[in-house]
Design an enzyme around this catalytic site. Structure first.
Site, PDB file in Angstrom:
ATOM      1  CG  LEU A  74      -2.313  -0.491   1.159  1.00 55.42           C
ATOM      2  CD1 LEU A  74      -2.984  -0.390   2.521  1.00 55.42           C
ATOM      3  CD2 LEU A  74      -3.134   0.277   0.133  1.00 55.42           C
ATOM      4  CG  ASP A  75       0.736   3.974  -3.266  1.00 55.07           C
ATOM      5  OD1 ASP A  75       1.639   3.182  -3.592  1.00 55.07           O
ATOM      6  OD2 ASP A  75      -0.149   4.388  -4.041  1.00 55.07           O
ATOM      7  CB  SER A  76       3.740   6.516   2.085  1.00 56.90           C
ATOM      8  OG  SER A  76       4.905   5.760   1.928  1.00 56.90           O
ATOM      9  CB  ALA A  78      -2.937   4.103   0.336  1.00 58.61           C
ATOM     10  NE  ARG A 210       0.229   5.733  -6.439  1.00 60.62           N
ATOM     11  CZ  ARG A 210       1.515   5.618  -6.781  1.00 60.62           C
ATOM     12  NH1 ARG A 210       2.206   6.687  -7.135  1.00 60.62           N
ATOM     13  NH2 ARG A 210       2.100   4.436  -6.773  1.00 60.62           N
TER      14      ARG A 210
END
Length: 266
Positions: A74-76, A78, A210
């Site tokens: 998971l992206d930072s 998110a 994204r």
């Protein structure tokens, strides 16, 4: 002053907890909050569990390390479901997470960023007043089904063994990865109050929310980035039913939540 004696019962209890912890095999899900990386969250979880088991300075005690990994970074920026494999469960992450993923994404029209989310720098601004709810809903249909998608430059994808995001932060020039086939099972517009819009997404592996929001902004003759992103489902794990909150990061809660390995892997 007399030194406090460590009770034998306490030592036995700690040893017992550590043994139980290191004997775990399977998968469970935790809640990742916005901010830290998925790797940071995993390290925090391991440290909490080892401290509970009586291991002081867990990072210095490598021989008492805990075999643990996460699936589906998971992206930072998110938050949401992060699936964790422990013991032989680390071997199951790829196969057990082959199912669909669900996200709720809040996008913002009118501004594009280099990372395609709110953590990046604004690189473009465009008008968005012409965009209507109906137009967004119509454009979303073109992003449903089997589609081709170019992954973001800032991502966990690697070049020469290094993440693209890390290379970019070091000032290296990075070329975009070629478009690849991804699957979008369901894509609906939940809310629209320009410049903000909320999407409900169910997709397969390798899909980037994204990139979707960036592509949608272009398709609407504007630009857009992800303002907020929550993963609500990964494989069979859902945010509401399975994700352990930070206050539940304990051996007791994990034992209750653990989905064990098939006998062949354990």
């Amino acid at each position: 002053m007399k030194k406090k004696k460590t009770s034998m019962a306490g030592i036995i209890s700690s040893n017992s907890s550590l043994t139980k912890l290191q004997a775990l095999n399977g998968l469970f899900a935790i809640y990742k909050k916005q901010g830290p990386t998925s790797a940071d969250v995993l390290n925090s979880l391991k440290a909490v569990l080892l401290r509970e088991a009586g291991v002081e300075n867990p990072r210095k005690r490598k021989k008492q390390s805990l075999k643990m990994g996460h699936g589906g970074t998971l992206d930072s920026n998110a938050c949401g479901v992060l699936v964790v494999g422990v013991g032989n469960g680390t071997k199951m992450l790829t196969t057990m997470l082959a199912g669909s993923k669900k996200y709720v994404a809040v996008g913002q029209l009118g501004k594009a960023t280099d990372t395609l989310d709110a953590s990046g720098s604004v690189v473009m601004e465009k008008d968005f007043e012409h965009v209507t709810r109906l137009e967004v809903e119509e454009k979303l249909k073109t992003f449903t089904g089997d589609i081709m998608q170019v992954p973001p430059l800032y991502s966990a994808l690697k070049k020469d063994g290094q993440r693209l995001s890390a290379l970019l932060k070091k000032g290296h020039k990075v070329e975009a990865k070629p478009a690849r086939a991804v699957t979008v099972y369901n894509l609906t517009l939940q809310e629209f109050t320009a410049p903000l819009f909320t999407l409900d997404i169910e997709c397969g592996g390798g899909f980037y929310v994204r990139s979707l929001v960036d592509d949608l902004g272009k398709a609407l003759s504007s630009c857009a980035h992800v303002k907020e992103l929550t993963r609500t489902k990964q494989g069979q794990f859902t945010l509401e039913e399975h994700a352990l909150q930070e206050e539940q990061w304990s051996l007791e809660h994990i034992l209750r939540a653990l989905q064990p390995c098939p006998e062949a892997l354990s």
